[in-house]
Design an enzyme around this catalytic site. Structure first.
Site, PDB file in Angstrom:
ATOM      1  CG  HIS A   1      -0.150   0.015   2.519  1.00  0.00           C
ATOM      2  ND1 HIS A   1       0.401   1.164   3.057  1.00  0.00           N
ATOM      3  CD2 HIS A   1       0.174  -0.991   3.356  1.00  0.00           C
ATOM      4  CE1 HIS A   1       1.029   0.861   4.175  1.00  0.00           C
ATOM      5  NE2 HIS A   1       0.923  -0.434   4.387  1.00  0.00           N
TER       6      HIS A   1
ATOM      7  CD  GLU B   1       2.104  -5.822   7.951  1.00  0.00           C
ATOM      8  OE1 GLU B   1       2.298  -6.979   7.522  1.00  0.00           O
ATOM      9  OE2 GLU B   1       2.878  -4.878   7.722  1.00  0.00           O
TER      10      GLU B   1
END
Length: 197
Positions: free
Chosen positions: A20, A94
């Site tokens: 990201h 994550e």
């Protein structure tokens, strides 16, 4: 024959992981983990620029972790490419860092990090869930070229496992990591993650 054709179609598939874009916590050196932090202006610009860089490369599907920084990156890239943005993929989220999340890592001693390691998601757990999710995406989308927006620590674990060595460099915001599908399948076999039918 049908099985052979399905395999051939899967081999036409391409897969890449993208980290990201930048957030304010990235900028501050603050551990994010599962904490849901949105992109900042730089991160949005990185995502748009990456989308433009990838145009003309035949990517046709963008998926992402459920966290907003990954979802927004995916939406911005998909808009630049004018391709489908699919539902969130939970298992490319994550790595969980427990009580380290929100901390500025430069201020955390090695001793404290070691003490808190037991409350961090195990590398093996991250690797297994990531490989499972990526393999499922390939199987469910034969012949498609898939971009998966994920996160730095999770991507680093996959990258190092595929390479067979710990690489010291992290994964930068907006960095793209192409996945060798044959090597990924080999790794899943090595780890006992492939079940024979």
């Amino acid at each position: 024959m049908a099985q052979k054709l399905a395999y051939a179609r899967a081999m036409d598939t391409a897969l890449a992981l993208i980290r990201h874009g930048q957030t304010d916590w990235n900028l501050a050196g603050r551990m994010q983990g599962r904490t849901d932090i949105e992109l900042n202006g730089t991160g949005r610009a990185q995502a748009r620029a990456l989308g433009r860089d990838l145009s003309g490369q035949n990517w046709d599907l963008v998926v992402a972790s459920p966290l907003s920084r990954a979802q927004e990156t995916a939406l911005l890239i998909a808009a630049e490419l004018d391709v489908e943005h699919a539902a969130p993929v939970a298992d490319v989220i994550e790595r969980g860092f427990g009580p380290l999340e929100g901390r500025i890592m430069a201020e955390v001693s090695e001793a404290e990090a070691a003490t808190l390691a037991a409350e961090t998601e195990a590398r093996e757990t991250v690797l297994h869930r990531m490989l499972g999710a990526l393999s499922a995406l390939v199987q469910e989308n034969p012949g498609r070229n898939i971009l998966v927006i994920s996160h730095g620590a999770a991507m680093r674990i996959v990258r190092d496992a595929l390479a067979g060595v710990r690489i010291h460099e992290g994964v930068a915001n907006g960095e793209l990591l192409e996945i060798d599908l044959d090597r990924m399948h080999e790794l899943r076999e090595e780890l006992g993650l492939v079940t024979s039918h």
